[in-house]
Write an enzyme that holds these catalytic residues in place. Structure first.
Site, PDB file in Angstrom:
ATOM      1  N   CYS A 184     -35.408   1.234  13.475  1.00 13.73           N
ATOM      2  CA  CYS A 184     -34.185   1.793  14.049  1.00 13.73           C
ATOM      3  C   CYS A 184     -34.537   3.097  14.773  1.00 13.73           C
ATOM      4  O   CYS A 184     -34.030   3.388  15.863  1.00 13.73           O
ATOM      5  CB  CYS A 184     -33.162   2.106  12.960  1.00 13.73           C
ATOM      6  SG  CYS A 184     -32.901   0.831  11.720  1.00 13.73           S
ATOM      7  N   CYS A 193     -27.933  -5.312  15.773  1.00 16.22           N
ATOM      8  CA  CYS A 193     -29.224  -4.665  16.019  1.00 16.22           C
ATOM      9  C   CYS A 193     -30.345  -5.380  15.274  1.00 16.22           C
ATOM     10  O   CYS A 193     -31.445  -5.542  15.802  1.00 16.22           O
ATOM     11  CB  CYS A 193     -29.176  -3.181  15.642  1.00 16.22           C
ATOM     12  SG  CYS A 193     -28.353  -2.184  16.915  1.00 16.22           S
ATOM     13  N   CYS A 235       0.860  -1.188   0.000  1.00 18.45           N
ATOM     14  CA  CYS A 235       0.000   0.000   0.000  1.00 18.45           C
ATOM     15  C   CYS A 235       0.890   1.229   0.000  1.00 18.45           C
ATOM     16  O   CYS A 235       0.668   2.191  -0.723  1.00 18.45           O
ATOM     17  CB  CYS A 235      -0.890   0.039   1.241  1.00 18.45           C
ATOM     18  SG  CYS A 235      -1.681  -1.503   1.708  1.00 18.45           S
ATOM     19  N   CYS A 265       2.490   2.862  -3.181  1.00 18.29           N
ATOM     20  CA  CYS A 265       1.662   3.763  -3.991  1.00 18.29           C
ATOM     21  C   CYS A 265       1.188   4.968  -3.200  1.00 18.29           C
ATOM     22  O   CYS A 265       1.085   6.065  -3.729  1.00 18.29           O
ATOM     23  CB  CYS A 265       0.449   3.028  -4.545  1.00 18.29           C
ATOM     24  SG  CYS A 265       0.863   1.837  -5.819  1.00 18.29           S
TER      25      CYS A 265
HETATM   26  C1  HEC Z   1     -34.688  -2.315  20.415  1.00 14.85           C
HETATM   27  C2  HEC Z   1     -33.860  -1.160  20.281  1.00 14.85           C
HETATM   28  C3  HEC Z   1     -32.935  -1.068  19.072  1.00 14.85           C
HETATM   29  C4  HEC Z   1     -33.285  -1.091  17.742  1.00 14.85           C
HETATM   30  C5  HEC Z   1     -34.666  -1.266  17.139  1.00 14.85           C
HETATM   31  C6  HEC Z   1     -32.058  -0.879  17.014  1.00 14.85           C
HETATM   32  N1  HEC Z   1     -31.007  -0.743  17.864  1.00 14.85           N
HETATM   33 FE1  HEC Z   1     -29.144  -0.119  17.365  1.00 14.85          FE
HETATM   34  N2  HEC Z   1     -28.556  -0.360  19.311  1.00 14.85           N
HETATM   35  C7  HEC Z   1     -29.374  -0.706  20.353  1.00 14.85           C
HETATM   36  C8  HEC Z   1     -28.590  -0.827  21.562  1.00 14.85           C
HETATM   37  C9  HEC Z   1     -29.108  -1.203  22.938  1.00 14.85           C
HETATM   38  C10 HEC Z   1     -27.251  -0.542  21.184  1.00 14.85           C
HETATM   39  C11 HEC Z   1     -26.020  -0.557  22.094  1.00 14.85           C
HETATM   40  C12 HEC Z   1     -25.987   0.675  22.944  1.00 14.85           C
HETATM   41  C13 HEC Z   1     -25.844   1.905  22.076  1.00 14.85           C
HETATM   42  O1  HEC Z   1     -24.717   2.318  21.772  1.00 14.85           O
HETATM   43  O2  HEC Z   1     -26.893   2.463  21.653  1.00 14.85           O
HETATM   44  C14 HEC Z   1     -27.281  -0.212  19.776  1.00 14.85           C
HETATM   45  C15 HEC Z   1     -26.167   0.216  19.047  1.00 14.85           C
HETATM   46  C16 HEC Z   1     -26.225   0.697  17.748  1.00 14.85           C
HETATM   47  C17 HEC Z   1     -25.120   1.330  17.061  1.00 14.85           C
HETATM   48  C18 HEC Z   1     -23.726   1.597  17.622  1.00 14.85           C
HETATM   49  C19 HEC Z   1     -23.638   2.946  18.321  1.00 14.85           C
HETATM   50  C20 HEC Z   1     -22.330   3.167  18.981  1.00 14.85           C
HETATM   51  O3  HEC Z   1     -21.994   4.335  19.286  1.00 14.85           O
HETATM   52  O4  HEC Z   1     -21.582   2.210  19.232  1.00 14.85           O
HETATM   53  C21 HEC Z   1     -25.560   1.633  15.799  1.00 14.85           C
HETATM   54  C22 HEC Z   1     -24.758   2.292  14.695  1.00 14.85           C
HETATM   55  C23 HEC Z   1     -26.942   1.184  15.706  1.00 14.85           C
HETATM   56  N3  HEC Z   1     -27.312   0.630  16.907  1.00 14.85           N
HETATM   57  C24 HEC Z   1     -27.726   1.277  14.572  1.00 14.85           C
HETATM   58  C25 HEC Z   1     -28.995   0.694  14.463  1.00 14.85           C
HETATM   59  C26 HEC Z   1     -29.727   0.595  13.219  1.00 14.85           C
HETATM   60  C27 HEC Z   1     -29.272   1.106  11.866  1.00 14.85           C
HETATM   61  C28 HEC Z   1     -30.921  -0.018  13.514  1.00 14.85           C
HETATM   62  C29 HEC Z   1     -32.012  -0.450  12.565  1.00 14.85           C
HETATM   63  C30 HEC Z   1     -31.627  -1.504  11.630  1.00 14.85           C
HETATM   64  C31 HEC Z   1     -30.917  -0.276  14.950  1.00 14.85           C
HETATM   65  N4  HEC Z   1     -29.740   0.142  15.478  1.00 14.85           N
HETATM   66  C32 HEC Z   1     -31.982  -0.819  15.627  1.00 14.85           C
HETATM   67  C33 HEC Z   1     -30.742  -0.857  20.305  1.00 14.85           C
HETATM   68  C34 HEC Z   1     -31.498  -0.875  19.132  1.00 14.85           C
HETATM   69  C1  HEC Z   2      -0.257  -0.008  -7.403  1.00 13.36           C
HETATM   70  C2  HEC Z   2      -0.707   1.137  -6.649  1.00 13.36           C
HETATM   71  C3  HEC Z   2      -1.643   0.913  -5.459  1.00 13.36           C
HETATM   72  C4  HEC Z   2      -1.501   0.026  -4.425  1.00 13.36           C
HETATM   73  C5  HEC Z   2      -0.461  -1.030  -4.236  1.00 13.36           C
HETATM   74  C6  HEC Z   2      -2.586   0.308  -3.531  1.00 13.36           C
HETATM   75  N1  HEC Z   2      -3.370   1.300  -4.005  1.00 13.36           N
HETATM   76 FE1  HEC Z   2      -4.924   2.191  -3.055  1.00 13.36          FE
HETATM   77  N2  HEC Z   2      -5.293   3.322  -4.689  1.00 13.36           N
HETATM   78  C7  HEC Z   2      -4.540   3.326  -5.850  1.00 13.36           C
HETATM   79  C8  HEC Z   2      -5.196   4.164  -6.840  1.00 13.36           C
HETATM   80  C9  HEC Z   2      -4.724   4.413  -8.261  1.00 13.36           C
HETATM   81  C10 HEC Z   2      -6.348   4.690  -6.203  1.00 13.36           C
HETATM   82  C11 HEC Z   2      -7.429   5.593  -6.816  1.00 13.36           C
HETATM   83  C12 HEC Z   2      -8.244   4.863  -7.824  1.00 13.36           C
HETATM   84  C13 HEC Z   2      -9.154   3.821  -7.217  1.00 13.36           C
HETATM   85  O1  HEC Z   2     -10.068   4.170  -6.477  1.00 13.36           O
HETATM   86  O2  HEC Z   2      -8.944   2.615  -7.478  1.00 13.36           O
HETATM   87  C14 HEC Z   2      -6.365   4.150  -4.866  1.00 13.36           C
HETATM   88  C15 HEC Z   2      -7.312   4.458  -3.913  1.00 13.36           C
HETATM   89  C16 HEC Z   2      -7.280   4.047  -2.579  1.00 13.36           C
HETATM   90  C17 HEC Z   2      -8.165   4.511  -1.533  1.00 13.36           C
HETATM   91  C18 HEC Z   2      -9.280   5.536  -1.708  1.00 13.36           C
HETATM   92  C19 HEC Z   2      -8.732   6.932  -1.631  1.00 13.36           C
HETATM   93  C20 HEC Z   2      -9.819   7.969  -1.713  1.00 13.36           C
HETATM   94  O3  HEC Z   2      -9.461   9.151  -1.848  1.00 13.36           O
HETATM   95  O4  HEC Z   2     -11.012   7.644  -1.633  1.00 13.36           O
HETATM   96  C21 HEC Z   2      -7.837   3.846  -0.388  1.00 13.36           C
HETATM   97  C22 HEC Z   2      -8.514   3.973   0.975  1.00 13.36           C
HETATM   98  C23 HEC Z   2      -6.741   2.956  -0.724  1.00 13.36           C
HETATM   99  N3  HEC Z   2      -6.426   3.131  -2.049  1.00 13.36           N
HETATM  100  C24 HEC Z   2      -6.151   2.086   0.172  1.00 13.36           C
HETATM  101  C25 HEC Z   2      -5.165   1.181  -0.187  1.00 13.36           C
HETATM  102  C26 HEC Z   2      -4.663   0.146   0.699  1.00 13.36           C
HETATM  103  C27 HEC Z   2      -5.115  -0.078   2.130  1.00 13.36           C
HETATM  104  C28 HEC Z   2      -3.733  -0.550  -0.017  1.00 13.36           C
HETATM  105  C29 HEC Z   2      -2.953  -1.765   0.427  1.00 13.36           C
HETATM  106  C30 HEC Z   2      -3.782  -2.893   0.831  1.00 13.36           C
HETATM  107  C31 HEC Z   2      -3.661   0.055  -1.333  1.00 13.36           C
HETATM  108  N4  HEC Z   2      -4.546   1.080  -1.404  1.00 13.36           N
HETATM  109  C32 HEC Z   2      -2.797  -0.371  -2.329  1.00 13.36           C
HETATM  110  C33 HEC Z   2      -3.360   2.662  -6.039  1.00 13.36           C
HETATM  111  C34 HEC Z   2      -2.840   1.695  -5.198  1.00 13.36           C
END
Ligand code: HEC
Ligand code: HEC
Length: 278
Positions: free
Chosen positions: A194, A239, A93, A96
């Site tokens: 959610c 969740c 990585c 590049c």
């Molecule tokens: C019944 C209640 C409930 C529902 C419905 C629910 N969650 Fe959660 N979710 C939680 C609890 C409890 C946690 C852990 C404590 C926290 O960080 O909120 C959590 C954690 C998360 C976190 C991590 C937050 C952090 O800071 O770590 C995300 C992101 C999240 N929920 C997204 C979603 C999404 C998207 C949905 C719908 C698909 C969803 N949740 C549905 C209860 C719920």
């Molecule tokens: C041979 C060259 C090359 C290597 C090796 C390479 N990359 Fe890239 N990478 C690129 C090029 C070119 C782009 C932009 C074009 C694309 O999105 O593919 C890019 C884009 C990215 C982006 C997005 C940057 C943005 O602005 O959104 C990330 C994140 C990234 N590379 C991570 C990695 C990681 C982690 C590795 C190693 C596991 C890696 N690359 C290896 C050439 C490389």
């Protein structure tokens, strides 16, 4: 007479079809132009709070001190992998992208984004894998593998403390709206959305935990319950399982769209990864 009627009906049908087409294309244009993010799931910018602010002092201390934050086992692994060449000969990585903490600054804030080549959303994990495959000629890393979590958290670290300033551009308007609809609809045997927990009942207790706003900025994060680091999608699947809904597969477009919606719903909060959670 009869013939005339038929002709008239035919003509009207065609006119209706044409009008329909016009309305549909105008609709498509308008759908791009006007996204209304405000809905039952949305939070005003001044209401948004980091998930960490709902956690115990002990947990906050663990996240805030890199020396005791367990995520750094993965971050350090990511740093090592950055300069290694897979299969011993492929370019690293670093060869590049040079120093990650400089070249990757702000990059994590732009994901998920629209991948014009494959015409779908791509998240940071997907972009890293795209480079593995297309630039390094290596096999993609599996979702939730230590390697992919390591590289993702290493790249995300370069944006820690930064805030996203993206707009909902036309190319992501539709996926955003699908993510929004998913967020706001009732799902699972518990018939909860959610929004029920994370918009209407944040700060309330559920089991042993305080419900937060469900913000995404801490991920990848170390979760004590997992005894390891995990991606945002793993948290979302937890969740989904919690409300006994269908557990969407890792990397599925529905999870990407949910990620995208969460990104904008929490916009303005600083990136926290690598976070620590219960
Ligand atoms: C019944 C209640 C409930 C529902 C419905 C629910 N969650 Fe959660 N979710 C939680 C609890 C409890 C946690 C852990 C404590 C926290 O960080 O909120 C959590 C954690 C998360 C976190 C991590 C937050 C952090 O800071 O770590 C995300 C992101 C999240 N929920 C997204 C979603 C999404 C998207 C949905 C719908 C698909 C969803 N949740 C549905 C209860 C719920
Ligand atoms: C041979 C060259 C090359 C290597 C090796 C390479 N990359 Fe890239 N990478 C690129 C090029 C070119 C782009 C932009 C074009 C694309 O999105 O593919 C890019 C884009 C990215 C982006 C997005 C940057 C943005 O602005 O959104 C990330 C994140 C990234 N590379 C991570 C990695 C990681 C982690 C590795 C190693 C596991 C890696 N690359 C290896 C050439 C490389």
């Amino acid at each position: 007479m009869k013939g005339n009627h038929l002709f008239a009906a035919d003509w009207r049908a065609w006119a209706a079809r044409f009008a329909c087409l016009l309305v549909l294309s105008l609709n498509a244009l308008c759908a791009h132009a006007q996204v209304t993010p405000e809905g039952p799931g949305w939070l005003r910018p001044d209401e948004r709070r980091s998930g960490l602010s709902f956690k115990s002092e002990d947990l906050q201390a663990q996240q805030n001190d890199d020396a005791i934050n367990p995520s750094f086992l993965w971050v350090d692994q990511g740093q090592r992998m950055w300069s290694e060449s897979p299969q011993g000969h492929a370019p690293s990585c670093q060869s590049c992208h040079q120093e990650a903490q400089t070249s990757m600054k702000g990059v994590a804030l732009n994901y998920p984004k629209w991948d014009t080549r494959n015409k779908q959303l791509i998240n940071l994990e997907g972009q890293i894998n795209a480079c593995r495959v297309n630039q390094q000629g290596a096999k993609p890393l599996a979702y939730e593998s230590d390697e992919l979590l390591a590289l993702t958290s290493w790249v995300a670290l370069a944006s820690r403390g930064m805030r996203s300033e993206r707009r909902i551009d036309p190319n992501i308007a539709e996926p955003f709206q699908r993510g929004q609809r998913f967020y706001e609809k009732r799902i699972g045997q518990n018939n909860l959305s959610c929004a029920h927990c994370h918009t209407q009942h944040f700060s309330d207790r559920l089991g042993g935990e305080v419900i937060s706003q469900g913000q995404p900025q801490a991920y990848p994060a170390y979760r004590l319950e997992w005894q390891k680091m995990g991606s945002l999608q793993r948290r979302l699947r937890a969740c989904l399982s919690g409300v006994k809904a269908e557990i969407l597969p890792f990397g599925s477009q529905a999870l990407m769209e949910l990620e995208l919606y969460l990104h904008f719903r929490g916009q303005g909060l600083p990136l926290e990864s690598p976070g620590v959670r219960r």
